[in-house]
Design an enzyme around this catalytic site. Structure first.
Site, PDB file in Angstrom:
ATOM      1  N   ARG A  95       0.821  -1.225   0.000  1.00 23.70           N
ATOM      2  CA  ARG A  95       0.000   0.000   0.000  1.00 23.70           C
ATOM      3  C   ARG A  95       0.852   1.273   0.000  1.00 23.70           C
ATOM      4  O   ARG A  95       0.441   2.291   0.550  1.00 23.70           O
ATOM      5  CB  ARG A  95      -0.950   0.022   1.203  1.00 23.70           C
ATOM      6  CG  ARG A  95      -2.031  -1.035   1.148  1.00 23.70           C
ATOM      7  CD  ARG A  95      -3.136  -0.600   0.199  1.00 23.70           C
ATOM      8  NE  ARG A  95      -4.134  -1.638   0.040  1.00 23.70           N
ATOM      9  CZ  ARG A  95      -5.260  -1.689   0.732  1.00 23.70           C
ATOM     10  NH1 ARG A  95      -5.530  -0.751   1.609  1.00 23.70           N
ATOM     11  NH2 ARG A  95      -6.113  -2.665   0.526  1.00 23.70           N
TER      12      ARG A  95
ATOM     13  N   TYR B  12     -14.719 -11.862   0.202  1.00 24.12           N
ATOM     14  CA  TYR B  12     -15.491 -10.662  -0.163  1.00 24.12           C
ATOM     15  C   TYR B  12     -16.737 -11.027  -0.961  1.00 24.12           C
ATOM     16  O   TYR B  12     -17.812 -10.458  -0.757  1.00 24.12           O
ATOM     17  CB  TYR B  12     -14.625  -9.691  -0.971  1.00 24.12           C
ATOM     18  CG  TYR B  12     -13.622  -8.938  -0.126  1.00 24.12           C
ATOM     19  CD1 TYR B  12     -14.041  -8.023   0.834  1.00 24.12           C
ATOM     20  CD2 TYR B  12     -12.255  -9.136  -0.280  1.00 24.12           C
ATOM     21  CE1 TYR B  12     -13.125  -7.332   1.615  1.00 24.12           C
ATOM     22  CE2 TYR B  12     -11.333  -8.452   0.491  1.00 24.12           C
ATOM     23  CZ  TYR B  12     -11.783  -7.556   1.444  1.00 24.12           C
ATOM     24  OH  TYR B  12     -10.883  -6.877   2.216  1.00 24.12           O
TER      25      TYR B  12
ATOM     26  N   ARG C 153      -5.984  11.825  -7.126  1.00 25.49           N
ATOM     27  CA  ARG C 153      -6.995  10.788  -7.111  1.00 25.49           C
ATOM     28  C   ARG C 153      -8.416  11.338  -7.163  1.00 25.49           C
ATOM     29  O   ARG C 153      -9.299  10.731  -7.753  1.00 25.49           O
ATOM     30  CB  ARG C 153      -6.737   9.979  -5.835  1.00 25.49           C
ATOM     31  CG  ARG C 153      -7.721   8.999  -5.392  1.00 25.49           C
ATOM     32  CD  ARG C 153      -7.662   7.699  -6.119  1.00 25.49           C
ATOM     33  NE  ARG C 153      -8.613   6.854  -5.440  1.00 25.49           N
ATOM     34  CZ  ARG C 153      -9.920   6.973  -5.580  1.00 25.49           C
ATOM     35  NH1 ARG C 153     -10.420   7.839  -6.413  1.00 25.49           N
ATOM     36  NH2 ARG C 153     -10.741   6.201  -4.891  1.00 25.49           N
TER      37      ARG C 153
ATOM     38  N   ARG D 118      -3.272   6.535   0.099  1.00 24.64           N
ATOM     39  CA  ARG D 118      -3.744   7.753   0.752  1.00 24.64           C
ATOM     40  C   ARG D 118      -2.752   8.432   1.669  1.00 24.64           C
ATOM     41  O   ARG D 118      -2.951   9.579   2.042  1.00 24.64           O
ATOM     42  CB  ARG D 118      -5.028   7.449   1.524  1.00 24.64           C
ATOM     43  CG  ARG D 118      -6.219   7.319   0.612  1.00 24.64           C
ATOM     44  CD  ARG D 118      -7.423   6.854   1.372  1.00 24.64           C
ATOM     45  NE  ARG D 118      -7.169   5.534   1.927  1.00 24.64           N
ATOM     46  CZ  ARG D 118      -8.053   4.814   2.579  1.00 24.64           C
ATOM     47  NH1 ARG D 118      -9.253   5.289   2.785  1.00 24.64           N
ATOM     48  NH2 ARG D 118      -7.749   3.638   3.036  1.00 24.64           N
TER      49      ARG D 118
ATOM     50  N   ASP E   3      -6.458  -3.305  -7.688  1.00 25.73           N
ATOM     51  CA  ASP E   3      -7.078  -3.852  -6.487  1.00 25.73           C
ATOM     52  C   ASP E   3      -7.381  -5.327  -6.705  1.00 25.73           C
ATOM     53  O   ASP E   3      -7.547  -5.772  -7.850  1.00 25.73           O
ATOM     54  CB  ASP E   3      -8.362  -3.101  -6.119  1.00 25.73           C
ATOM     55  CG  ASP E   3      -8.757  -3.377  -4.662  1.00 25.73           C
ATOM     56  OD1 ASP E   3      -8.207  -2.724  -3.763  1.00 25.73           O
ATOM     57  OD2 ASP E   3      -9.576  -4.286  -4.431  1.00 25.73           O
TER      58      ASP E   3
HETATM   59  O1  CP3 Z   1       0.293   0.403  -3.114  1.00 27.88           O
HETATM   60  C1  CP3 Z   1      -0.260  -0.688  -3.265  1.00 27.88           C
HETATM   61  O2  CP3 Z   1      -0.167  -1.615  -2.424  1.00 27.88           O
HETATM   62  C2  CP3 Z   1      -0.963  -0.987  -4.573  1.00 27.88           C
HETATM   63  C3  CP3 Z   1      -2.355  -0.903  -4.594  1.00 27.88           C
HETATM   64  C4  CP3 Z   1      -3.290  -1.855  -3.877  1.00 27.88           C
HETATM   65  C5  CP3 Z   1      -4.612  -1.448  -3.573  1.00 27.88           C
HETATM   66  N1  CP3 Z   1      -5.293  -2.514  -3.091  1.00 27.88           N
HETATM   67  C6  CP3 Z   1      -5.153  -0.088  -3.816  1.00 27.88           C
HETATM   68  C7  CP3 Z   1      -6.239   0.376  -2.931  1.00 27.88           C
HETATM   69  C8  CP3 Z   1      -3.158  -3.186  -3.490  1.00 27.88           C
HETATM   70  C9  CP3 Z   1      -1.946  -4.090  -3.555  1.00 27.88           C
HETATM   71  C10 CP3 Z   1      -4.437  -3.594  -3.008  1.00 27.88           C
HETATM   72  C11 CP3 Z   1      -4.726  -4.974  -2.584  1.00 27.88           C
HETATM   73  C12 CP3 Z   1      -5.904  -5.210  -1.741  1.00 27.88           C
HETATM   74  N2  CP3 Z   1      -7.169  -4.707  -1.882  1.00 27.88           N
HETATM   75  C13 CP3 Z   1      -5.917  -6.120  -0.665  1.00 27.88           C
HETATM   76  C14 CP3 Z   1      -4.744  -6.952  -0.230  1.00 27.88           C
HETATM   77  C15 CP3 Z   1      -3.791  -6.119   0.545  1.00 27.88           C
HETATM   78  C16 CP3 Z   1      -4.144  -5.918   1.984  1.00 27.88           C
HETATM   79  O3  CP3 Z   1      -4.253  -4.753   2.390  1.00 27.88           O
HETATM   80  O4  CP3 Z   1      -4.295  -6.924   2.712  1.00 27.88           O
HETATM   81  C17 CP3 Z   1      -7.218  -6.121  -0.121  1.00 27.88           C
HETATM   82  C18 CP3 Z   1      -7.683  -6.917   1.064  1.00 27.88           C
HETATM   83  C19 CP3 Z   1      -7.999  -5.223  -0.911  1.00 27.88           C
HETATM   84  C20 CP3 Z   1      -9.443  -4.892  -0.762  1.00 27.88           C
HETATM   85  C21 CP3 Z   1      -9.572  -3.448  -0.451  1.00 27.88           C
HETATM   86  N3  CP3 Z   1      -9.556  -2.431  -1.399  1.00 27.88           N
HETATM   87  C22 CP3 Z   1      -9.621  -2.830   0.823  1.00 27.88           C
HETATM   88  C23 CP3 Z   1      -9.673  -3.560   2.135  1.00 27.88           C
HETATM   89  C24 CP3 Z   1      -9.634  -1.440   0.613  1.00 27.88           C
HETATM   90  C25 CP3 Z   1      -9.571  -0.362   1.671  1.00 27.88           C
HETATM   91  C26 CP3 Z   1     -10.812   0.409   1.871  1.00 27.88           C
HETATM   92  C27 CP3 Z   1     -10.462   1.775   2.427  1.00 27.88           C
HETATM   93  O5  CP3 Z   1     -10.865   2.754   1.800  1.00 27.88           O
HETATM   94  O6  CP3 Z   1      -9.812   1.842   3.477  1.00 27.88           O
HETATM   95  C28 CP3 Z   1      -9.596  -1.225  -0.764  1.00 27.88           C
HETATM   96  C29 CP3 Z   1      -9.555   0.083  -1.438  1.00 27.88           C
HETATM   97  C30 CP3 Z   1      -8.196   0.485  -1.879  1.00 27.88           C
HETATM   98  N4  CP3 Z   1      -7.405  -0.288  -2.678  1.00 27.88           N
HETATM   99  C31 CP3 Z   1      -7.513   1.702  -1.590  1.00 27.88           C
HETATM  100  C32 CP3 Z   1      -6.285   1.650  -2.277  1.00 27.88           C
HETATM  101  C33 CP3 Z   1      -5.229   2.709  -2.350  1.00 27.88           C
HETATM  102  C34 CP3 Z   1      -8.051   2.847  -0.735  1.00 27.88           C
HETATM  103  C35 CP3 Z   1      -9.184   3.565  -1.361  1.00 27.88           C
HETATM  104  C36 CP3 Z   1      -8.826   4.693  -2.288  1.00 27.88           C
HETATM  105  O7  CP3 Z   1      -7.707   5.261  -2.271  1.00 27.88           O
HETATM  106  O8  CP3 Z   1      -9.741   5.075  -3.031  1.00 27.88           O
END
Ligand code: CP3
Length: 360
Positions: A35, A160, A48, A39, A84
């Site tokens: 990540r 999910y 974004r 953010r 994602d």
């Molecule tokens: O920098 C990186 O790691 C690359 C981008 C990345 C994202 N999601 C972008 C994202 C990666 C590798 C993921 C994988 C992902 N997505 C996982 C596995 C990694 C982990 O954290 O265990 C999981 C479980 C998800 C599902 C998911 N998508 C979640 C739990 C969330 C968070 C919700 C939130 O808003 O807190 C997302 C949304 C998400 N994916 C964000 C990002 C940067 C945040 C929302 C946004 O910026 O709009």
């Protein structure tokens, strides 16, 4: 675009990251952060806007820029694709959105055999050409820094699709796993094919390593994991073997599963902060390891962060096969300056000589 930091070694195939995952000696311990694109970076928030992350991912120029931001700012040793784990399921029309601050939400969760028909095979170049286009754009800019592609592991994506939203208890998932193991197995098998197609397309477009996120596998007892999840994850890693790219397998709270996750066939096992890295290494002796600073420690005074970072390096003891990372993703309120300082500290003090292990 502003310039990327100079590479430590010549090219993506000989970079410190690739050497470390192959368990070769490295002049400095490579580091990247799960990540890292997200953010915690003001430049991410500026770019974004407020739309759905899935819309941002459908825009290759935007996603490529977001992927590169942390590489420029931190000088990390690898980029991770901005995408994602639910992108393939969304792209085939399963009805998945990502709610800000919450995570993936599914309109009609997976509940019965009939829902298998809603999970048609994923064709990356047809269903989500924007992902591979982003990979190509990123790789063209990255030069010597390798790009890590990724996918969700079958279990975590299934959780999910079945729960319909993030869960703490996984009650519907476990009800199906135990109550209808044939259906659960069929679902995981389809999701394995989806991950395979997605990862192969990312590698074909230029990704130099892949990470399979089984973030929530730690919710399972080892025997349950072994019987109901390991076969699908093993299928994913086996189907990537011919690509000759390093394969990383990561989950949270997986201390008791590390040996099984290694058995699934990855080259590198990701470790969260609950298991000291030397203990983790003993559990997966033939693998490289990745981790494992507690992401929340980044909120403590710098001396503490530095001390905990040094503790990870000291526990690794200079052994080849260590990639420094957090034990899970960067938390959104993390000060980017702290992560930059962690990168510098790991680069200055971490190395793997290949010499005998001191102390352990
Ligand atoms: O920098 C990186 O790691 C690359 C981008 C990345 C994202 N999601 C972008 C994202 C990666 C590798 C993921 C994988 C992902 N997505 C996982 C596995 C990694 C982990 O954290 O265990 C999981 C479980 C998800 C599902 C998911 N998508 C979640 C739990 C969330 C968070 C919700 C939130 O808003 O807190 C997302 C949304 C998400 N994916 C964000 C990002 C940067 C945040 C929302 C946004 O910026 O709009």
């Amino acid at each position: 675009m502003s310039e990327l930091p100079a590479p430590a070694v010549e090219g993506p195939l000989t970079s410190a990251f690739i050497r470390a995952v192959r368990r070769e000696p490295v002049p400095h311990t490579p580091v990247w952060f799960m990540r890292q694109a997200g953010r915690s970076l003001p430049e991410y928030r500026a770019l974004r806007g407020s739309g759905s992350i899935l819309d941002a991912i459908r825009d290759p120029a935007l996603s490529a820029e977001i992927t590169l931001q942390p590489v420029r700012r931190y000088g990390v040793d690898a980029a991770i694709l901005y995408s994602d784990i639910v992108v393939p399921a969304a792209a085939i029309g399963f009805g998945v959105e990502v709610e800000p601050g919450l995570g993936p939400v599914v309109q009609e969760p997976f509940a019965s055999k009939a829902d298998l028909d809603r999970l048609r095979p994923y064709e990356p170049e047809v269903d989500a050409p924007y992902v591979t286009e982003t990979v190509r754009l990123v790789v063209a800019e990255l030069g010597a820094t390798p790009l890590i592609g990724f996918a969700g592991a079958p279990f975590t994506v299934a959780s999910y699709l079945i729960e319909g939203r993030p869960s703490r208890t996984y009650e519907k998932t476990k009800a199906m796993l135990h109550g209808d193991p044939a259906l659960f197995g069929a679902l995981l098998d389809r999701l394995a094919d989806m991950a395979i197609a997605s990862l192969r397309a990312q590698v074909a477009a230029g990704a130099r390593a892949v990470q399979v996120f089984d973030s929530w596998a730690g919710a399972l007892a080892p025997d349950v994991y072994e019987e109901h999840v390991l076969p699908a994850s093993t299928k994913v890693f086996a189907a990537l073997a011919d690509l000759d790219v390093p394969r990383i397998h990561f989950g949270v709270g997986t201390g008791e599963l590390l040996a099984l996750m290694a058995a699934a066939g990855a080259d590198v096992v990701g470790v969260d902060w609950r298991v000291p890295i030397d203990v983790a290494r003993a559990r997966v002796p033939a693998k490289a390891v990745q981790g494992n600073l507690d992401p929340a420690v980044c909120f403590a005074p710098w001396e503490v962060v530095a001390d905990r970072t040094r503790d990870v390096l000291r526990r690794n003891g200079g052994r080849p096969g260590h990639v420094f990372n957090l034990g899970h993703g960067v938390l959104p309120d993390t000060d980017p300056g702290v992560l930059a300082a962690v990168v510098d500290l790991v680069h200055d003090e971490g190395r793997a000589t290949g010499d005998p292990v001191p102390g352990t």
